[in-house]
Design an enzyme around this catalytic site. Sequence first.
Site, PDB file in Angstrom:
ATOM      1  N   LYS A  36      31.027  26.408  24.655  1.00 19.51           N
ATOM      2  CA  LYS A  36      30.276  25.309  24.053  1.00 19.51           C
ATOM      3  C   LYS A  36      30.817  24.979  22.666  1.00 19.51           C
ATOM      4  CE  LYS A  36      25.811  25.558  24.513  1.00 19.51           C
ATOM      5  NZ  LYS A  36      25.417  24.562  25.524  1.00 19.51           N
ATOM      6  N   ARG A 106      21.812  27.422  20.131  1.00 21.51           N
ATOM      7  CA  ARG A 106      22.210  27.500  21.536  1.00 21.51           C
ATOM      8  C   ARG A 106      23.253  28.591  21.748  1.00 21.51           C
ATOM      9  NH1 ARG A 106      21.347  22.344  24.345  1.00 21.51           N
ATOM     10  NH2 ARG A 106      20.535  20.776  22.933  1.00 21.51           N
ATOM     11  N   GLY A 115      22.251  28.038  32.263  1.00 21.87           N
ATOM     12  CA  GLY A 115      20.862  28.454  32.404  1.00 21.87           C
ATOM     13  C   GLY A 115      20.613  29.935  32.257  1.00 21.87           C
ATOM     14  N   MET A 117      21.430  31.974  29.606  1.00 19.99           N
ATOM     15  CA  MET A 117      21.117  32.459  28.255  1.00 19.99           C
ATOM     16  C   MET A 117      20.239  31.443  27.542  1.00 19.99           C
ATOM     17  SD  MET A 117      24.662  34.347  27.238  1.00 19.99           S
ATOM     18  CE  MET A 117      25.653  32.917  27.582  1.00 19.99           C
ATOM     19  N   ARG A 364      32.121  20.332  29.106  1.00 21.43           N
ATOM     20  CA  ARG A 364      32.856  21.467  29.672  1.00 21.43           C
ATOM     21  C   ARG A 364      33.409  21.018  31.012  1.00 21.43           C
ATOM     22  NH1 ARG A 364      27.269  24.847  30.546  1.00 21.43           N
ATOM     23  NH2 ARG A 364      26.316  23.425  32.035  1.00 21.43           N
ATOM     24  N   HIS A 480      18.395  23.305  37.374  1.00 21.25           N
ATOM     25  CA  HIS A 480      18.882  24.686  37.445  1.00 21.25           C
ATOM     26  C   HIS A 480      19.254  25.056  38.876  1.00 21.25           C
ATOM     27  CE1 HIS A 480      18.346  29.073  37.929  1.00 21.25           C
ATOM     28  NE2 HIS A 480      18.934  29.124  36.749  1.00 21.25           N
ATOM     29  N   ARG A 650      49.217  48.908  64.892  1.00 22.48           N
ATOM     30  CA  ARG A 650      49.034  50.261  64.358  1.00 22.48           C
ATOM     31  C   ARG A 650      48.611  51.198  65.473  1.00 22.48           C
ATOM     32  NH1 ARG A 650      44.368  51.241  60.035  1.00 22.48           N
ATOM     33  NH2 ARG A 650      43.086  51.193  61.929  1.00 22.48           N
ATOM     34  N   SER A 801      52.963  49.308  54.755  1.00 20.49           N
ATOM     35  CA  SER A 801      51.744  48.507  54.662  1.00 20.49           C
ATOM     36  C   SER A 801      50.689  49.358  53.969  1.00 20.49           C
ATOM     37  CB  SER A 801      51.263  48.081  56.049  1.00 20.49           C
ATOM     38  OG  SER A 801      50.093  47.298  55.937  1.00 20.49           O
ATOM     39  N   ASN A 805      41.914  50.643  51.843  1.00 20.44           N
ATOM     40  CA  ASN A 805      40.603  51.254  52.064  1.00 20.44           C
ATOM     41  C   ASN A 805      40.720  52.768  51.921  1.00 20.44           C
ATOM     42  OD1 ASN A 805      39.947  48.660  52.669  1.00 20.44           O
ATOM     43  ND2 ASN A 805      39.578  48.991  54.843  1.00 20.44           N
ATOM     44  N   CYS A 868      47.218  45.711  53.914  1.00 13.29           N
ATOM     45  CA  CYS A 868      46.343  45.309  55.021  1.00 13.29           C
ATOM     46  C   CYS A 868      44.908  45.793  54.827  1.00 13.29           C
ATOM     47  CB  CYS A 868      46.893  45.818  56.352  1.00 13.29           C
ATOM     48  SG  CYS A 868      46.993  47.621  56.463  1.00 13.29           S
ATOM     49  N   TYR A 888      53.699  40.425  51.248  1.00  6.62           N
ATOM     50  CA  TYR A 888      52.639  39.700  51.944  1.00  6.62           C
ATOM     51  C   TYR A 888      51.315  40.433  51.769  1.00  6.62           C
ATOM     52  CZ  TYR A 888      52.829  43.231  55.634  1.00  6.62           C
ATOM     53  OH  TYR A 888      52.776  44.417  56.323  1.00  6.62           O
TER      54      TYR A 888
END
Length: 920
Positions: A36, A106, A115, A117, A364, A480, A650, A801, A805, A868, A888
């Site tokens: 702002k 502000r 909205g 703060m 903005r 809002h 796999r 690859s 996880n 992957c 990739y």
Amino acid sequence: MAEKHIYRFGNDANGNNVTETAGKTVDEAKWITGGKGANLAEMANIGLPVPPGFTISCQTCVAYSSAGNVWPDGVLDEIDKYRKDLEERMGKKLGDKGDPLLVSVRSGAPFSMPGMMDTVLNLGLNDDSVQGLIKQTNNPRFAWDSYRRFITMFSDVVMGVDGQLFEDALNKKKAEKGVKLDTELDADDLKSLIPIYKQIFSDNVDSKKYPEVVVGGKPVFPTDPYLQLRLAEQAVFGSWNTPRAILYRQQNKIPDDLGTAVNVQVMVFGNKGNTSATGVAFTRNPADGTNERYGDFLVNAQGEDVVAGIRNTQPISELPKTPGLEEAGKELYHVFEILEDHYADMMDLEFTIEQGKLWMLQTRVGKRTALSALKVAIDMYNEGRISKETAVTRVAPEQLDQLLHPQFDPNAKYDVFAKGLNASPGAATGGVVFSSEDAEKFKKEGKPSILVRWETTPDDLKGMVDAEGILTSHGGKTSHAAVIARGMGAPCVCGVEALNIDAPNRTVTVSGSDVVLHEGDVISIDGSTGDVILGEVPLIRPQLGGDLKTILDWADEIRLNPKRGRIMGVRANADNPADAQLSADNGAEGIGLDRTEHMFLGDRKQLIQNFILAEDDDVKKESLEKLGEAQKGDFLGMFKAMDGKTVIVRLLDPPLHEFLDNPRDLEVEIAKEEAAGKDCTKKRELLTKLDSFQEANPMLGLRGCRLGLVYPELNDMQVRAIVSATAELIQQGYHPKTEIMIPLIAFEEEIKQIRKQIEDEIKKVSDEYGVELDIPIGNMVELPRCAIMSEDIAHHSDFFSFGTNDLTQTCLGFSRDDAEGTFMPVYFDRKIVKTNPFATLDKGVAQLVDMGVRGGHKGNPNIICGVCGETGGDPESIQMYYDLGLDYVSCSPYRVPIARLAAAQAKIHSNGGPVPVEKR
């Protein structure tokens, strides 16, 4: 030199611009003075009418909060200096009895948080200065209206008094006078509210928490304008750490350590009669991108009235035609052009017209839907405002979820029982709920919901996140609910005036009909049309096309062009022909992960169980043969769907016990049968076998490549199915590009032995079919040792690859199945981790990926490296993967369009940013 905490903006008394961030770009300034403050300064720099003021920096907020809400040394003196400077520039003083200066206070963080703060308007009013305001304006109604608004807002925002108490008092006054609107109350009515409001303040302020306002043992509304200012500034800083602001930052991945600036700005008033107004507008339509002026305004009102939805607004297109506002409306339309030309983007702006004079309060880059982002980017490229690279960066990859999520089935038949404003596109169906808590409860129970509110507030954010869609009876397209819903990509219908919502009793009646809704009743909403429907409407997933296809084609052109930097491919994780076809339709360049264990589910589960449990070799052999034929059929379908594209298959990865029935369920069954007198000898034997396959830590047990070493016949079966399907398709004229991946490699000797086994089976099949086969063999990098020893392992691997996880799980020691439900919430709350490491690549895991990539290329200069895991579809992670040198990413079929866009943006950002428009 002492650290600077405050920066002024706007003109001095002589009309000269004295903005102190004039030497910085908006992007540079926003980290200091917030978005702002940076944009107020920029508007002042380009000559737009901006009320003067000063900004307390974001860094001051961080220092203040870190010190336990204690001001850094010297800052209060610096604020006093800049406050005096502002008074000199305006020729007025806060609290003056004759001609008072009033200011707004502000918030303004580096990233837009609409909205979330706090704001305080009309600061500086007291019983004396209100008389000065009356004297200067000759408008008692305006003065008393401003005063009662100030008491309300200050009490609510700064002192924590429930704002509804003041609203109730106002409604009571309107009822006494027999009027419906605030504007119908006269000066005496508003004046009479002041002592009532002050009493509400005294009765509800916590005197222990706010000793500064205690007089004679009880809280008294503060009359000292300098105390008002300090308390308001502290409240705005404090709003950075409110639960709603923290949640918003989590949802939008905004760092917690940035802080918010405080902007103290001279008040201008939109509530000085019918030649005054206030509004919020966009230079283009934020819902669909149409090149039109879009927004709302209110005559004789203040800005909070527009966004709060208290009064129904007028469209911005009516402003230049409104009596008394014609010239200001024309000037505003000219400002639209100036802002778009200057920023080369769709802008969001707030304005006030005070007795015919236009003032700009904020601008903005406008938040927009995915549909709008696509159209605006393409239109601005076609208009010559931006380059193609800039256009591609203008669409946030996460926004594409909005276009890839369900819409109403066009063939569905339904009746619309109410209609509102089409505030945020997309469709949703679910049970009616009236609170955030109920939306959260429905989600936990697995039930979709629609959050129905008179109008949402920032405190409703959690419910807005948990609900499928939002429906309000009040508010415009810049309310809002509308702004937040568009930012989240949630469907939203606002301003449905026919809805009479009784939240305490959890019912909704609909004017003009006999429809009555209760909590849990299913409704459907269409945020693209504003339609509200009773009951469930079937939803469909839209196809790629139109503007989305254009942007994705541009993204592909950028990321696959070697002249613009290293190529970044996008593949999909798919386990069956249907998902493979969907992946191809969504633009995947291949399959980066085919998890063969998913082919063992359903009716085939019994076959793998027979192999595991049978003691007879013939039974085992028969089970493997049937599994091999079934898998071969799947591979034929997948390789056809991806003809000419790489498909990485796999080998079996999970622990064998995952294919077996739960022994505890069997144990309960046996107990019941034995209690009934049945003979369970055979079941007892089966239970013993099932228990023999249970492991204390199965994710680190007999799984992955270890299965193929302990049960080599499993590998032989799978490889034969893969390779024979490849050979048959080649004979039929297809062009399969098959690759085989070995999971959970930790040791060089593991991959050496398994690779030889695979190569021997490939040769057998090749000889049988008389087809020459070139099938690369690689491995997953999902264990730290594999990454550390990647140079040695790469001697025997054609590709790596990264399975992030398991790599995350084994690097951090976090169970990916249990962590999020146990200690992770505590880790988030205590900021031990800032993002979910299973969703966004952790920096420590990234170090292992970096080690693996560098070592892999040392051991095999021609090695191909990809990812992957789940993070392969996360835009933030994709940027890291590009910088780490991966070739990739591979993700779920539905996230392929997101990954295509994110990969192009990663390449652009890592190669110096977008090409300037003049070099198109």
